[in-house]
Design a protein around this motif. Structure first.
Motif, PDB file in Angstrom:
ATOM      1  N   LYS A 119       7.263   5.748  10.117  1.00 45.34           N
ATOM      2  CA  LYS A 119       6.731   6.591   9.048  1.00 45.34           C
ATOM      3  C   LYS A 119       5.421   6.050   8.481  1.00 45.34           C
ATOM      4  CE  LYS A 119      11.267   8.207   7.387  1.00 45.34           C
ATOM      5  NZ  LYS A 119      12.214   8.163   6.235  1.00 45.34           N
ATOM      6  N   SER A 120       5.275   4.725   8.457  1.00 52.22           N
ATOM      7  CA  SER A 120       4.093   4.104   7.848  1.00 52.22           C
ATOM      8  C   SER A 120       3.517   3.073   8.814  1.00 52.22           C
ATOM      9  CB  SER A 120       4.470   3.422   6.525  1.00 52.22           C
ATOM     10  OG  SER A 120       5.111   4.319   5.650  1.00 52.22           O
ATOM     11  N   GLN A 139      10.905   2.791   9.008  1.00 52.90           N
ATOM     12  CA  GLN A 139       9.784   2.654   8.093  1.00 52.90           C
ATOM     13  C   GLN A 139       8.472   2.436   8.847  1.00 52.90           C
ATOM     14  OE1 GLN A 139       9.735   3.141   4.760  1.00 52.90           O
ATOM     15  NE2 GLN A 139      11.865   3.747   5.031  1.00 52.90           N
ATOM     16  N   GLU A 191       7.574   6.274  -1.397  1.00 46.69           N
ATOM     17  CA  GLU A 191       7.943   5.463  -0.237  1.00 46.69           C
ATOM     18  C   GLU A 191       8.615   4.161  -0.692  1.00 46.69           C
ATOM     19  OE1 GLU A 191       4.533   6.614   3.021  1.00 46.69           O
ATOM     20  OE2 GLU A 191       3.921   5.394   1.298  1.00 46.69           O
ATOM     21  N   ASP A 232       0.799  -1.228   0.000  1.00 46.36           N
ATOM     22  CA  ASP A 232       0.000   0.000   0.000  1.00 46.36           C
ATOM     23  C   ASP A 232       0.831   1.275   0.000  1.00 46.36           C
ATOM     24  OD1 ASP A 232      -2.336  -1.473   0.006  1.00 46.36           O
ATOM     25  OD2 ASP A 232      -2.501  -1.498   2.194  1.00 46.36           O
ATOM     26  N   LEU A 233       2.150   1.140  -0.055  1.00 48.50           N
ATOM     27  CA  LEU A 233       2.996   2.323  -0.006  1.00 48.50           C
ATOM     28  C   LEU A 233       2.921   3.117  -1.307  1.00 48.50           C
ATOM     29  CD1 LEU A 233       6.258   1.002   1.716  1.00 48.50           C
ATOM     30  CD2 LEU A 233       4.284   2.105   2.769  1.00 48.50           C
ATOM     31  N   LYS A 234       3.131   4.415  -1.194  1.00 47.13           N
ATOM     32  CA  LYS A 234       3.167   5.271  -2.378  1.00 47.13           C
ATOM     33  C   LYS A 234       4.497   5.090  -3.096  1.00 47.13           C
ATOM     34  CE  LYS A 234       0.202   8.717  -0.138  1.00 47.13           C
ATOM     35  NZ  LYS A 234       0.111  10.099   0.388  1.00 47.13           N
ATOM     36  N   ILE A 290       2.366  -0.512   7.902  1.00 48.31           N
ATOM     37  CA  ILE A 290       3.304  -1.640   7.794  1.00 48.31           C
ATOM     38  C   ILE A 290       3.250  -2.474   9.066  1.00 48.31           C
ATOM     39  CG2 ILE A 290       5.740  -2.283   7.651  1.00 48.31           C
ATOM     40  CD1 ILE A 290       6.182   0.143   5.872  1.00 48.31           C
TER      41      ILE A 290
END
Length: 229
Positions: free
Chosen positions: A117-118, A114, A20, A15-17, A121
């Motif tokens: 930031k997300s 990571q 990213e 699902d990361l952009k 995850i």
């Protein structure tokens, strides 16, 4: 530069952009392992997350006198090594390449970065760890409650669920583990596995063709009730 699809194929990063994903590609190291090589060892300190780009690995415990117990096998898109990164404890099992495999390696600091930031995850990792815990519970239950026929049938059912190949008349397991690998999964001997597979074949449940197994009948009765041949 490695393609974004390598990262996108990993569930926890799907699902990361794009930006990213590009950042992850900058911080991971790609490393190849030949068949039968040890990727990490039980009780070692954990300092990295491993992501399977290609190939297959097995997660194993080594018992007394070198006896090996296979906990699970993982293929392309799976990851391992996250437990030690999250709890700071030594590795709980060893991981060995079942075939020539390529892995992406992310160091602990970058991995934790990571997650900060997300947060998504971390959620996906928790979901995957829960699935693995359920599978571990099933394995413990099967070792305690099922006879060897039931345990082997259970392994074949799990392999079949992970395969997409097949025909109208049979489900095809394309990458059959060796008899010794199945024995390590169910806690028995290679000779016993050979005998059980032969019996299942004689009764018309399966056909073994080279490295493939064709499943013709529902194995659930064998799994749940034990054999009645």
């Amino acid at each position: 530069m490695m393609e974004r699809t390598l990262i996108r194929n990993v569930n926890i990063f799907s699902d990361l952009k794009d930006r990213e994903v590009d950042k992850i590609l900058e911080i991971v190291e790609k490393k190849d392992f030949i068949k039968d090589s040890t990727i990490l060892t039980q009780d070692d300190l954990g300092d990295a997350l491993f992501i399977i780009v290609s190939g297959r690995v097995k997660v194993v415990l080594m018992g007394e006198e070198g006896k090996e117990i296979t906990l699970s096998t993982l293929k392309e898109g799976a990851f391992f090594g996250e437990m030690s990164l999250l709890d700071g404890e030594p590795r709980s099992a060893s991981v060995v390449a079942l075939e020539d495999s390529s892995l992406l390696i992310m160091k602990r600091d970058e991995f934790l970065n990571q997650i900060r930031k997300s947060p998504g995850i971390a959620l996906k990792i928790m979901i995957e760890m829960s699935k693995r815990l359920r599978r571990a519970d099933e394995k413990i239950g099967s070792l305690a409650l099922l006879d060897v026929y039931g345990r082997i049938a259970q392994v074949l059912i799990q392999l079949a669920k992970s395969e997409e190949g097949g025909t109208k008349k049979a489900i095809i397991i394309k990458k059959r583990p060796t008899h010794q690998e199945i024995a390590n999964m169910v806690g028995t001997s290679r000779e016993t596995v050979s005998r059980v597979l032969s019996d299942l074949s004689k009764e018309g449940y399966i056909t073994i063709k080279g490295k493939e197994i064709l499943i013709h009948k529902d194995l659930s009765p064998v799994e749940s009730l034990g054999h009645h041949f």
